[in-house]
Design an enzyme around this catalytic site. Structure first.
Site, short mmCIF file in Angstrom:
data_model
loop_
_atom_site.label_atom_id
_atom_site.label_comp_id
_atom_site.label_asym_id
_atom_site.label_seq_id
_atom_site.Cartn_x
_atom_site.Cartn_y
_atom_site.Cartn_z
N TYR A 97 -22.32 14.43 15.82
CA TYR A 97 -22.89 15.44 15.27
C TYR A 97 -23.26 15.99 16.06
CZ TYR A 97 -26.34 17.96 13.37
OH TYR A 97 -27.99 19.17 12.67
N THR B 53 -36.09 17.08 5.41
CA THR B 53 -35.11 17.63 4.53
C THR B 53 -33.93 16.56 4.33
OG1 THR B 53 -33.36 17.77 6.30
CG2 THR B 53 -35.01 19.75 5.84
#
Length: 276
Positions: free
Chosen positions: A192, A230
């Site tokens: 990532y 989230t």
């Protein structure tokens, strides 16, 4: 005169949804909410409709080139251009993921870097004078940069790196993870993070390329929305999606003729260091 339009990729939930909500309140024009799944996208539009906000929906899967082309054609035919583009779509593997690191690297970079770059290359010709582009990166790009070898750091912060060279390095990282040599080759142990190094550096290159072409006040920045509550953070983030939207929307609404931030990496609405 054509109606102004703002487009937000990956915006049926999370930070993207917060960005659409804020733009609906602050941007004078149409706001396009996009999602891979039309049902989820339409449901998000209906949810905002209950708040008296009226974004429009268009399907978009940035990993599907034909889907990007379809969005481009719609924008060209309906608006003849783009005034705001927020590249928010992206993925992150969970820390507990059992997927091999090489798979995480290939999938993360394919979506977060290569698909975002593809969307930009297709949509940028529609950017009107004074357009604003906000590429959602992450502070993890800074952490990952710090863990790169000095040689890679020097390339990632250089002002002469080209998009072709950057893409080549991203592919080298993917290949190195398949060979199990990424650490020896000076890359960090974060798929990532490397994908978001790509997004940050891509944004800096894009501004330089726009300036070289003599574009009329088109401003491109990369940003970190912060650690937001989230699905992507497994709801460990401390910020609400509306708080996470603040910096991307700040960049989307920069006034005409702005000198800074411009071709930079931005956190908490302020220019952040991108250096060795």
């Amino acid at each position: 005169m054509a109606t102004k339009v703002a487009v937000v990729t990956g915006s049926n939930k999370g930070v993207g949804f917060g960005i659409v909500r804020a733009l609906c309140k602050n941007f004078k024009g149409d706001v396009i909410l996009t999602a891979r799944n039309p049902e989820l996208g339409q449901a998000a539009v209906q949810e905002l409709g209950k708040e008296g906000l009226h974004p429009k929906f268009h399907q978009l899967d940035i990993t599907d080139h034909a889907s990007i082309i379809a969005l481009r054609d719609f924008l060209q035919n309906t608006y003849q251009g783009i005034d705001v583009l927020v590249n928010n779509a992206g993925i992150a593997y969970k820390a507990a993921s059992t997927a091999p690191f090489s798979e995480q690297a290939e999938v993360s970079l394919k979506t977060n870097y290569f698909a975002t770059l593809d969307a930009c290359e297709v949509l940028f010709p529609l950017l009107r004078p004074h357009a604003r582009v906000s590429n959602v990166s992450s502070m993890v790009s800074q952490f990952a940069l710090a863990k790169c070898s000095d040689a890679w750091k020097a390339r990632f912060v250089s002002t002469d790196i080209t998009m072709d060279e950057l893409s080549d390095i991203m592919n080298k990282f993917i290949q190195a993870t398949k060979n199990g040599t990424h650490k020896e080759e000076g890359f960090p142990e974060t798929a990532y993070g490397v994908s978001k190094i790509g997004v940050t550096v891509m944004s800096l290159i894009q501004q330089r390329e726009m300036d070289k072409k003599g574009a009329d006040d088109i401003v491109i920045n990369a940003c970190c929305p912060g650690y937001v509550d989230t699905d992507m953070t497994s709801h460990k983030g401390k910020l609400t999606i509306d708080e996470g939207a603040e910096t991307p929307v700040f960049l989307a609404m920069l006034p005409p003729g702005v000198k800074e931030p411009r071709g930079q990496f931005v956190r908490e609405k302020a220019v952040a260091d991108w250096k060795m």
